[in-house]
Write a protein that holds these residues in place. Structure first.
Motif, PDB file in Angstrom:
ATOM      1  N   ARG A 146      38.260  41.213  34.629  1.00 54.03           N
ATOM      2  CA  ARG A 146      37.544  39.950  34.662  1.00 54.03           C
ATOM      3  C   ARG A 146      36.424  40.015  35.689  1.00 54.03           C
ATOM      4  O   ARG A 146      36.513  40.730  36.695  1.00 54.03           O
ATOM      5  CB  ARG A 146      38.501  38.817  34.997  1.00 54.03           C
ATOM      6  CG  ARG A 146      39.663  38.705  34.044  1.00 54.03           C
ATOM      7  CD  ARG A 146      40.620  37.592  34.424  1.00 54.03           C
ATOM      8  NE  ARG A 146      39.988  36.284  34.303  1.00 54.03           N
ATOM      9  CZ  ARG A 146      40.628  35.141  34.493  1.00 54.03           C
ATOM     10  NH1 ARG A 146      41.913  35.150  34.818  1.00 54.03           N
ATOM     11  NH2 ARG A 146      39.988  33.987  34.368  1.00 54.03           N
ATOM     12  N   ALA A 147      35.359  39.265  35.427  1.00 56.66           N
ATOM     13  CA  ALA A 147      34.185  39.315  36.291  1.00 56.66           C
ATOM     14  C   ALA A 147      34.508  38.876  37.715  1.00 56.66           C
ATOM     15  O   ALA A 147      33.920  39.379  38.683  1.00 56.66           O
ATOM     16  CB  ALA A 147      33.073  38.436  35.711  1.00 56.66           C
ATOM     17  N   ASN A 148      35.453  37.948  37.853  1.00 54.26           N
ATOM     18  CA  ASN A 148      35.782  37.425  39.185  1.00 54.26           C
ATOM     19  C   ASN A 148      36.991  38.113  39.812  1.00 54.26           C
ATOM     20  O   ASN A 148      37.588  37.621  40.758  1.00 54.26           O
ATOM     21  CB  ASN A 148      36.028  35.915  39.114  1.00 54.26           C
ATOM     22  CG  ASN A 148      37.176  35.565  38.190  1.00 54.26           C
ATOM     23  OD1 ASN A 148      37.659  36.417  37.441  1.00 54.26           O
ATOM     24  ND2 ASN A 148      37.617  34.311  38.229  1.00 54.26           N
ATOM     25  N   GLY A 149      37.375  39.262  39.248  1.00 54.73           N
ATOM     26  CA  GLY A 149      38.521  40.008  39.754  1.00 54.73           C
ATOM     27  C   GLY A 149      39.761  39.775  38.923  1.00 54.73           C
ATOM     28  O   GLY A 149      39.867  38.782  38.206  1.00 54.73           O
ATOM     29  N   ASN A 156      42.647  40.865  35.938  1.00 56.93           N
ATOM     30  CA  ASN A 156      42.563  41.328  34.561  1.00 56.93           C
ATOM     31  C   ASN A 156      43.164  40.322  33.606  1.00 56.93           C
ATOM     32  O   ASN A 156      44.094  39.586  33.958  1.00 56.93           O
ATOM     33  CB  ASN A 156      43.341  42.646  34.392  1.00 56.93           C
ATOM     34  CG  ASN A 156      42.796  43.783  35.223  1.00 56.93           C
ATOM     35  OD1 ASN A 156      41.794  44.392  34.880  1.00 56.93           O
ATOM     36  ND2 ASN A 156      43.481  44.081  36.322  1.00 56.93           N
TER      37      ASN A 156
END
Length: 253
Positions: free
Chosen positions: A236-239, A241
């Motif tokens: 995920r872009a914000n850390g 999965n």
């Protein structure tokens, strides 16, 4: 007056995850029966009798509820999650089968709730997207040899496995043994999801490779899900999965 018994699932924790059907049954109850922490989750009413008991008194609890219903009471037995998944619904029918034949004529209903594995899966993605199974890791009601046999069969068949009751103060070693067994079948990279207190304010969900999975991460409010060989991670872009298992399965090599 004819009484009734309803076995109701309260879901994983959040009030908004209790179904309208269960809410209606709670509103109509004259008596609440259940494990003390689950009874405490139901908002108090002055006209409802509350009967709390210990966690290992399932058959006695069910028989007590049936006796109340025989007296004309409208009883709700509360369970967390779904009452049919390692919970009070089966205990109720065990009591009915072995008990007073008149109990079979009572109004009996089982109302489903959101099970911990479904709530956890929804929070992390779709790890149960293909074939899966649920195994209760407790050996209180079955031999540990049976637990190991089922774990081995499920892993060799490449099911995603949801483990309920993974650890307790009295059972510190079993989750470690389960991970050891699964590491002998699965690759160390297979994802393991630890989901604790799902939907509660202190919810915690962690994803680690099977090779790094530690029993100390779990408690009795944790459901542990072990992926199959097909289960995938999407960063995920914000850390963190997303975790999902594709709907189609590749042929075993």
């Amino acid at each position: 007056m004819s009484g009734s018994v309803v076995v109701a699932g309260l879901g994983p924790g959040a009030q908004e995850l209790i179904t309208p059907e269960v809410t209606a049954a709670l509103d109509a109850a004259t008596d609440l029966v259940g494990y003390a922490p689950y009874v405490a989750r139901v908002a108090a009413r002055d006209d409802v009798r509350r009967h709390s008991s210990d966690n290992r008194e399932e058959i006695d609890r069910a028989s007590f509820a049936l006796r109340l219903a025989s007296e004309g009471r409208h009883v709700v037995i509360v369970s967390s999650g779904d009452p049919g998944v390692f919970a009070m619904a089966a205990a109720l029918f065990e009591a009915i089968e072995a008990g007073d034949p008149a109990w079979r004529d009572l109004d009996i209903r089982v109302l489903p709730g959101i099970s911990a594995m479904f709530a956890a899966a929804a929070r992390i993605g779709a790890p149960l997207g293909h074939d899966f199974c649920a195994i209760n890791l407790s050996d209180n009601l079955k031999p540990w040899e049976t637990v190991e046999k089922r774990l081995r069969a499920a892993a060799e068949a490449d099911f995603v496995i949801a483990l309920y009751n993974p650890i307790s103060k009295a059972r510190q070693w079993q989750l470690d043994r389960a991970f050891e067994l699964l590491r002998g079948i699965h690759a160390a990279s297979v994802p393991v999801i630890f989901a604790t207190a799902v939907s509660a304010p202190h919810q915690r969900i962690d994803v680690v490779p099977l090779g790094d999975a530690l029993p100390s991460r779990a408690d009795m409010r944790t459901v542990v899900m072990i992926g199959s060989s097909q289960t995938r991670l999407i960063p995920r872009a914000n850390g963190g999965n997303y975790v999902y298992t594709p709907r189609s399965a590749k042929a075993a090599s």
